[in-house]
Motif scaffolding. Sequence first.
Motif, PDB file in Angstrom:
ATOM      1  N   ILE A 118      54.003  13.081  22.309  1.00  0.00           N
ATOM      2  CA  ILE A 118      52.597  12.540  22.363  1.00  0.00           C
ATOM      3  C   ILE A 118      51.760  12.240  20.936  1.00  0.00           C
ATOM      4  O   ILE A 118      51.239  11.421  20.534  1.00  0.00           O
ATOM      5  N   ASN A 119      52.204  13.398  20.013  1.00  0.00           N
ATOM      6  CA  ASN A 119      51.349  13.352  18.846  1.00  0.00           C
ATOM      7  C   ASN A 119      52.266  14.235  17.798  1.00  0.00           C
ATOM      8  O   ASN A 119      52.419  15.212  18.262  1.00  0.00           O
ATOM      9  N   ASN A 120      52.894  13.711  16.721  1.00  0.00           N
ATOM     10  CA  ASN A 120      53.483  14.227  15.685  1.00  0.00           C
ATOM     11  C   ASN A 120      52.932  15.480  15.003  1.00  0.00           C
ATOM     12  O   ASN A 120      53.453  16.367  14.417  1.00  0.00           O
ATOM     13  N   GLY A 121      51.598  15.602  15.168  1.00  0.00           N
ATOM     14  CA  GLY A 121      50.826  16.698  14.510  1.00  0.00           C
ATOM     15  C   GLY A 121      51.120  18.150  15.445  1.00  0.00           C
ATOM     16  O   GLY A 121      50.777  19.102  14.601  1.00  0.00           O
ATOM     17  N   PRO A 178      45.828  17.960  16.934  1.00  0.00           N
ATOM     18  CA  PRO A 178      44.927  16.602  17.018  1.00  0.00           C
ATOM     19  C   PRO A 178      43.666  17.190  17.975  1.00  0.00           C
ATOM     20  O   PRO A 178      43.756  17.996  18.906  1.00  0.00           O
ATOM     21  N   GLN A 236      44.589   8.642  23.538  1.00  0.00           N
ATOM     22  CA  GLN A 236      44.822   7.174  23.458  1.00  0.00           C
ATOM     23  C   GLN A 236      45.618   6.534  24.490  1.00  0.00           C
ATOM     24  O   GLN A 236      46.870   7.311  24.759  1.00  0.00           O
ATOM     25  N   ARG A 290      55.575  16.846  20.939  1.00  0.00           N
ATOM     26  CA  ARG A 290      55.665  15.816  19.985  1.00  0.00           C
ATOM     27  C   ARG A 290      55.826  14.382  20.254  1.00  0.00           C
ATOM     28  O   ARG A 290      55.711  13.419  19.482  1.00  0.00           O
ATOM     29  N   THR A 299      46.742   8.865  27.724  1.00  0.00           N
ATOM     30  CA  THR A 299      47.777   9.834  27.755  1.00  0.00           C
ATOM     31  C   THR A 299      47.501  10.980  28.628  1.00  0.00           C
ATOM     32  O   THR A 299      48.378  11.279  29.420  1.00  0.00           O
ATOM     33  N   VAL A 334      42.428  11.656  19.657  1.00  0.00           N
ATOM     34  CA  VAL A 334      43.498  11.214  19.427  1.00  0.00           C
ATOM     35  C   VAL A 334      44.734  11.485  20.239  1.00  0.00           C
ATOM     36  O   VAL A 334      45.390  10.545  20.653  1.00  0.00           O
ATOM     37  N   VAL A 335      44.656  12.579  20.807  1.00  0.00           N
ATOM     38  CA  VAL A 335      45.635  12.699  21.841  1.00  0.00           C
ATOM     39  C   VAL A 335      45.775  11.622  23.090  1.00  0.00           C
ATOM     40  O   VAL A 335      46.581  11.181  23.581  1.00  0.00           O
TER      41      VAL A 335
END
Length: 342
Positions: free
Chosen positions: A26-29, A105, A112, A24, A115, A109-110
């Motif tokens: 890294i990405n809230n998805g 994701p 970016q 999370r 990361t 997207v991850v």
Amino acid sequence: MIYQWNEIKCRYSDLLLLGNGASRAINNGFAYNNLKERAAEIGIFDGGHQDLFDRFETADFEYVLRKLWQTSLVNEVFEVEHHRVQDAYTQIRDALVRSVRAVHPEYAVVDQQNTIRNVYNFIRQFKTVAALNYDLIVYWAVMYGRDLRDGYEVKDCFTVRSAEGNRFDSDWEEYRAPYRDANNHVTLVFYPHGCLSLVKGNSGLDIKISVRNELNLLDEITNRWNDAGLIPVFVSEGRSEEKLESIRSSQYLSTVYFEALTQPCDSLTVYGWDFGSQDLHILKALKKAAPNRVAVSVYNNDEDYCERISRVIRQRVSLDVEIDFFHSDSPGCWSHPVPNPV
């Protein structure tokens, strides 16, 4: 006191345990732990499917799919008509695939701001990495470092070739030895709750789905689930007792849980894991590992969290263990970059 990671990292290099908070961050998805809930939200779950989950008192897709698969085998032996069971299996498997695709994701997207490279640079510092999440972040990081010649080797021990794919080598401790240079640092990566890339093949053995290009991995996984009818090997939800039952049903998960996680270690680093009651089985394994020091990430200077985690560690792992806390957004920690990265 809550440290910066750089202030304590020289004392923590053995076991790294990653929880959902790591994903999370890294990405809230990745916020959805309960895929069944997500399936209901996007309208791909009907009443009959819900009744199955309720009857087994679980939210774990893998558990229900395994029960349906076993039922089909029994029906075949006794020549019992079982098209409804087969239909339910296919529909629930498809619901799982669509749920995963809905929450996971894409690589671009991850990744970016590099990361995945940052994650690789972090995990390669440790002797062992145990990722409790089903997502592909750590797997992508392993793939990132695959062809580098940087003095590090990150391995997952899936090297036994079969017609269905690569299987896990039960002699995993042999992989502590470097492949390329005797001076290389080796990191072994494990998935105690499984991973999207791990499936149970038609032979009943656990295999890993592999691709050469990390950009295609998520598509390849969902295509293999659909086209080959493979059962994903991951524990998506449920109580600690349910998770342990799923672990026991898999050769790979059992080996990781009973051997790799319990291997004695001097230090344990925990990032993004909340020590919840649903994971008491992990705490039991860590107690057997008996670390002398534990470092735990803290989000937003939460002192109450530090007090609660300290109590849990002393109650469940060791009364005498040394505990350090570090800021989860520290430079060089997890996905956060360091100056002049390799």
